[in-house]
Every structure is written in structure tokens, then in C-alpha cells.
Design an enzyme around this catalytic site. Structure first.
Site, PDB file in Angstrom:
ATOM      1  N   CYS A  70       0.828  -1.204   0.000  1.00  0.00           N
ATOM      2  CA  CYS A  70       0.000   0.000   0.000  1.00  0.00           C
ATOM      3  C   CYS A  70       0.867   1.261   0.000  1.00  0.00           C
ATOM      4  O   CYS A  70       1.530   1.548  -0.980  1.00  0.00           O
ATOM      5  CB  CYS A  70      -0.974  -0.053   1.186  1.00  0.00           C
ATOM      6  SG  CYS A  70      -2.337   1.105   1.021  1.00  0.00           S
ATOM      7  N   HIS A  82      -3.662  -5.533   0.672  1.00  0.00           N
ATOM      8  CA  HIS A  82      -3.100  -5.956   1.962  1.00  0.00           C
ATOM      9  C   HIS A  82      -3.097  -7.483   2.098  1.00  0.00           C
ATOM     10  O   HIS A  82      -4.131  -8.072   2.403  1.00  0.00           O
ATOM     11  CB  HIS A  82      -3.908  -5.343   3.103  1.00  0.00           C
ATOM     12  CG  HIS A  82      -3.700  -3.861   3.214  1.00  0.00           C
ATOM     13  ND1 HIS A  82      -2.684  -3.319   3.962  1.00  0.00           N
ATOM     14  CD2 HIS A  82      -4.345  -2.824   2.633  1.00  0.00           C
ATOM     15  CE1 HIS A  82      -2.716  -2.001   3.859  1.00  0.00           C
ATOM     16  NE2 HIS A  82      -3.718  -1.673   3.058  1.00  0.00           N
ATOM     17  N   ASP A 126     -39.810  -8.608  53.129  1.00  0.00           N
ATOM     18  CA  ASP A 126     -40.819  -7.631  53.562  1.00  0.00           C
ATOM     19  C   ASP A 126     -40.243  -6.320  54.056  1.00  0.00           C
ATOM     20  O   ASP A 126     -40.975  -5.442  54.500  1.00  0.00           O
ATOM     21  CB  ASP A 126     -41.710  -8.196  54.698  1.00  0.00           C
ATOM     22  CG  ASP A 126     -42.546  -9.348  54.194  1.00  0.00           C
ATOM     23  OD1 ASP A 126     -42.736  -9.420  52.961  1.00  0.00           O
ATOM     24  OD2 ASP A 126     -42.980 -10.171  55.019  1.00  0.00           O
ATOM     25  N   GLU A 179      -1.822  -9.145   4.429  1.00  0.00           N
ATOM     26  CA  GLU A 179      -1.792  -9.549   5.843  1.00  0.00           C
ATOM     27  C   GLU A 179      -3.183  -9.728   6.437  1.00  0.00           C
ATOM     28  O   GLU A 179      -3.328 -10.311   7.499  1.00  0.00           O
ATOM     29  CB  GLU A 179      -0.978  -8.535   6.658  1.00  0.00           C
ATOM     30  CG  GLU A 179      -1.582  -7.131   6.791  1.00  0.00           C
ATOM     31  CD  GLU A 179      -1.283  -6.209   5.605  1.00  0.00           C
ATOM     32  OE1 GLU A 179      -1.048  -6.725   4.495  1.00  0.00           O
ATOM     33  OE2 GLU A 179      -1.324  -4.985   5.781  1.00  0.00           O
ATOM     34  N   GLY A 211       0.667 -11.392  39.502  1.00  0.00           N
ATOM     35  CA  GLY A 211      -0.234 -12.536  39.418  1.00  0.00           C
ATOM     36  C   GLY A 211      -0.831 -12.671  38.033  1.00  0.00           C
ATOM     37  O   GLY A 211      -1.497 -13.637  37.712  1.00  0.00           O
ATOM     38  N   GLY A 212      -0.592 -11.689  37.179  1.00  0.00           N
ATOM     39  CA  GLY A 212      -1.057 -11.753  35.797  1.00  0.00           C
ATOM     40  C   GLY A 212      -0.111 -12.617  34.972  1.00  0.00           C
ATOM     41  O   GLY A 212       0.986 -12.947  35.415  1.00  0.00           O
TER      42      GLY A 212
END
Ligand code: XMP
Length: 526
Positions: free
Chosen positions: A77, A170, A461, A172, A226-227
Site C-alpha cells: 500500500c 493488503h 418484607d 496480511e 499474578g497476571g
């Protein structure tokens, strides 16, 4: 290695992905990269698309040395247009801007066999994806047309002698049928790259690379959350240098239910990583007192994090000295991923701040540490694959992302210990049910937020006047755009989750489901 020069197209990442899928390692660098400063010798170069027109005053320009590198070049492109302009051809705005499907017809050149190699094995007419407002109106001297469409006479060109190819479409994107075949032709056949890049080879190479950087006496410190990213980075570092890696988990008081204990167990007990938990919940919550502005919350948490982490590093350093160890902490480990790297190196400069993301970049200024980022070349799903190879549990590998400022940005309004506890309990029930009902992997991210309003209800109630929990669940590939997660069965499941939350979490009498997509909403509420 293939070098991809990024002119800012939304598809640049995708080119990188596709080439790695072919087993070929490639790097995406900004188009302003000077060939003389390159730290590797590429076997081929790809010039990406761009939102610019080549005739714009401030249009990005490629280093002319690219064309003297003696390697094949593929312009996609804008890349085609840049190459055409450079060699003296013409580019103009097209009469019909072309977005979407188009059919290209190949033109064979038996007199120049190298010109046919890009489309080798493809049908003589293929469906491709176009997205452009400009197009080549006269090929540069020395170039010939190798494909055209109904409206683009120069849909693809090639130099008569050199392996310089340019295509307007494109390859891709998946809409280009056989796009991967075309990229394979370029990378494997034309550039003669070997297809040998795998995640396993990455692990070995990366461990070797870490060992060659970090001296035998040097120590490395890194924050873990922790990720999946920080855990994978920590695991890799531990594999490379063992106990000379020190993980620090900062308990900021706004983590998920039992998170700190779980992370300590997983990294410390299960993986054998040296891990310290800095219990700073009071400090964080103290500083957040009375603060309701989301950006303010993020800044406070980010800055406090830096202080706590630095103090912890000083303690570790002191301990090292006391135990007579000769080494010192020299490096800071960060689990930065490729998309973060690309965002920060883009030639366009930082994009407008929507939200200040919390990261530990500020640490480097004071600590005089060098940065080490083993994941900086990987995409998220590659990190997951790496996690699996390193033996991490599926549960961890597939964990939803969790923001650095944690529950503080999911408790709208003032963040107090009580409010955090309500959000935490509701979130825990929500995620537990999501997992139990088999939705966790289908959802990209889910969480419960606590709204700062009260609503009227009735329980046994009695009139109640309590707070509202908002549940969020989104599907997304890149977290830049997102759709809400929705299906008839899911709504039935939400019904059960809602009643569990109202029954089990004190202070809540109403649950709502957030049905806003991103954009215009963001994934987090703050
Ligand atoms: P938004 O809310 O901007 O979130 O649509 C996009 C993704 O980023 C996460 N997020 C953060 N992650 N620090 C992080 O580490 C932050 O400050 C932060 N803010 C949002 C969010 O959870 C989502 O996955």
C-alpha cells in the site's frame, strides 16, 4: 530476520503476526529507522501501509539506504507508493477510493522470471482486500506492472532487475485470499528465510540471552502481579538465573480476593521463585482517602507503587550485603509486550491520553537499574504459548487481564476498605460462576464494579436502600475495541449470578449488566 518498517498503518502488527506464523522471525521498527543503526542484518524488508499520502508535507519517508541494502523489498500500500515516488513514478488520489474486496489479475513476465515469484502458485485472479485513497498512476522507471484491478492499473509492480515488489492490496488481512501464500513466497522463496522460529527455540535463546546480559554476580528485581505477563517473565528469569532473581509483590489493598496469598503460593511455593510481599495496603488506602477522580486515583497508586517498590529493593539490597553476597541488584525485569513497545516507538508520538495506564516505567529514573524485558518481542497469545511451555497452569495462562490500579478503579467514587471489600466479594462470586459455567475462556475480560449510588429494594418484607453492582463482560482481540458478551444462555447465567451476589454480599441490593461496547465506553468504568 525480516525487517518491517512501520509507517503507521493499522495493519502493521498483523504483518508481523503473519510472518511469525510462517516460522520466520521479524521485527517491526518505525519507518524512521536508519539502516546504519540497525542491530541486525535483515534478509528482507517490508514497507507497511500508512494513514498518510506520499505527497503530504509531513509524510513519513524511508531511509534511502533501504534500497541499497541488497535485500528483497516488499512495499504494501503506502509502501508501494513510497517506493514508486522514491524511484520517480507518480502517485495520485484515486477517482474511486477503494475500501474492501477487489479482484486482482496477474500479469506474467516470462522474460523476467523473478517478477513472477511473488504470485507463484496463486490463481491468475485472486480476491484481495484494498484500503486506500491514493494509487500509483505511473510506475517508476525500471518497474513493470505485475497485477491490476478494474480501477487500479498498478495494483502490483516489480523492478525489472531487482527483487523490489510493491502491492496496493493488503496480504496480511484474512480477507485477502491467499495473502499468507503471497507472504510465504516473499519471505521464504524470495528472501530465503528459514522457517525455524518457534516458541521452544525462543525459550532457549532467551534464557541464553539473559545469561549473557546479566553477569554471574548480578541480581535482578521485578514486580509481579499474578497476571500472565509478569508471571511468565518471572518464570523465565528464574529459569535463567535462579535465586539471583527477586520478585516483589506489592499489596496495594485493592487486589482481588485472596490474590496476594495465591500469588505467593504459586510463584514462591510452586515455582520456587524468591518472592517478597510488601504489605502496603494501609499506605495505599490512606493516600486514596477522599479521592474520587479516576485519574487522581491512578496517579496516587502509580506513585505509591514506585515508593514501595524502591523501599523493598533497598531492603533486598541490604540483605544481600548482610549475607556477604558479592552481588548487587543491577537490573529491573519488566513484562512489557510487543504492542506496548510498538506504541511507545511509533514515529507519530504518543496518542492522546484516554487514561493514564499504570506501569512501573517511573522506577528507572531513580533506581539506576537497567531494564530487561524478555517478552518485548512477543504478542499476548505468544506469551500464553510461552507460559504453557514453561509449565504454567492453564488457569494462569488464560487469566483475564487485571488493571494495575486494581479494584480502586472499579469502586466508583471514594475508595474505602469497606467499599473495596464489597466489590471484591461480588467479583469473586462473578468469576467463580463464570468459570463454573464454562464461560471464562469465551470472555476476554469480566469483572464486577461497585457504583456509588444507592437504590431501593425489598428483602423479606423490609425496605432496603443499598448499593448497586455493575457486571461487565467483554469479548475483544486487542482490548482497543470490545463487544459486550451476550447470549440467551449467558443471560440465564447472569440471573443466577445476580441472585447469588445480592444474597451473599452485604450492602448490595441490585445488580446491573453493562451493555456498552468500546468505543464509546471503555472496558473499565474509570
Ligand atoms: P480500557 O478501560 O482503557 O481498558 O478500555 C483496556 C484494557 O486495559 C486495562 N487497563 C489497565 N491496565 N493499568 C493496567 O495495567 C491500568 O491503569 C489500566 N487501565 C485499564 C483494562 O483492564 C483493559 O484490559
Amino acid at each position: 530476520t525480516v525487517l518491517i518498517l512501520d509507517f503507521g498503518s493499522q495493519y502493521s502488527h498483523l504483518i508481523t503476526r503473519r510472518i511469525r506464523e510462517l516460522g520466520v522471525y521479524c521485527e517491526l521498527l518505525p519507518c524512521t529507522q536508519k539502516m546504519a543503526d540497525l542491530h541486525f542484518k535483515p534478509k528482507g524488508i517490508i514497507l507497511s501501509g500508512s494513514p498518510y499520502s506520499v505527497y503530504d508535507q509531513d509524510a513519513p519517508r524511508v531511509d534511502p539506504a533501504v534500497f541499497d541494502a541488497g535485500v528483497p523489498i516488499l512495499g504494501i500500500c503506502y509502501g508501494l507508493q513510497e517506493m514508486t515516488t522514491f524511484f520517480g513514478g507518480k502517485v495520485d488520489a484515486c477517482d474511486h477510493r477503494e475500501y474492501g474486496h477487489a479482484s486482482v489479475s496477474m500479469i506474467k513476465h516470462p522474460e523476467h522470471p523473478h517478477m513472477d515469484r511473488l504470485f507463484n502458485g496463486l490463481a491468475s485472479e485472486v480476491e484481495v482486500w484494498m484500503s486506500h485513497g491514493d494509487q500509483v498512476s505511473a510506475a517508476a522507471p525500471g518497474f513493470q506492472v505485475i497485477a491490476h484491478t478494474r480501477t487500479a492499473p498498478f495494483a502490483a509492480v516489480c523492478h525489472e532487475e531487482k527483487p523490489f515488489y510493491g502491492i496496493q492490496f493488503h496480504p496480511e488481512v484474512t480477507h485477502t485470499v491467499d495473502g499468507q501464500h503471497l507472504l510465504r513466497n516473499f519471505v521464504i522463496e524470495i528472501c530465503q528465510c528459514e522457517s525455524s522460529w518457534t516458541m521452544e527455540s525462543f525459550v532457549d535463546k532467551e534464557i541464553e540471552r539473559i545469561r549473557s546480559i546479566v553477569g554471574p554476580e548480578d541480581h535482578v528485581i521485578g514486580a509481579v502481579s499474578g497476571g500472565v505477563d509478569s508471571t511468565v517473565a518471572a518464570r523465565l528469569m528464574h529459569e535463567a538465573i535462579g535465586n539471583r532473581f527477586h520478585a516483589v509483590l506489592v499489596d496495594n489493598g485493592v487486589m482481588r480476593l485472596n490474590e496476594c496469598a495465591n500469588v505467593k503460593k504459586m510463584l514462591g511455593d510452586k515455582m520456587g521463585i524468591n518472592i517478597k510481599v510488601a504489605d502496603a495496603a494501609d499506605l495505599f488506602l490512606g493516600r486514596l482517602k477522599g479521592v474520587t477522580d479516576p485519574e487522581q486515583k491512578r496517579k496516587i497508586i502509580g506513585n505509591t507503587f514506585i515508593h514501595v517498590f524502591e523501599d523493598e529493593a533497598a531492603l533486598i539490597e541490604k540483605e544481600l550485603k548482610e549475607t556477604n553476597a558479592t552481588g548487587a541488584i543491577k537490573y529491573l525485569l519488566q513484562g512489557t509486550l510487543y504492542p506496548d513497545v510498538i506504541e511507545s516507538i511509533s514515529f507519530k508520538g504518543p496518542s492522546a491520553t484516554i487514561k493514564t495506564h499504570h506501569n512501573v516505567g517511573g522506577l528507572l529514573e531513580d533506581m539506576k537499574l537497567k531494564l530487561i524485558e524478555p517478552l518485548r518481542e512477543l504478542f499476548k497469545d505468544e506469551v500464553r504459548a510461552l507460559g504453557k511451555i514453561l509449565g504454567l497452569d492453564d488457569e494462569l495462562v488464560w487469566r483475564h487481564p487485571f488493571p494495575g490500579p486494581g479494584i480502586a478503579i472499579r469502586v466508583l467514587g471514594e475508595v474505602t476498605r469497606e467499599q473495596v471489600e464489597i466489590a471484591r466479594l461480588a467479583d469473586n462470586i462473578y468469576i467463580e460462576e463464570i468459570k463454573k459455567n464454562g464461560y471464562y475462556r469465551q470472555i476476554s475480560q469480566a469483572y464486577a464494579a461497585l457504583l456509588p449510588v444507592k437504590a431501593v429494594g425489598v428483602m423479606g418484607d423490609k425496605r432496603t436502600y443499598e448499593q448497586v453492582i455493575a457486571l461487565r463482560a467483554v469479548e475483544t482481540k486487542d482490548f482497543m475495541t470490545a463487544d459486550i458478551f451476550a447470549s440467551a444462555e449467558w443471560f440465564l447465567c447472569l440471573k443466577r449470578i445476580s441472585s447469588r451476589i445480592i444474597n451473599e454480599v452485604k450492602g448490595v441490593n441490585r445488580v446491573v449488566y453493562d451493555i456498552s461496547s468500546k468505543p464509546p465506553a471503555t472496558i473499565e468504568w474509570e
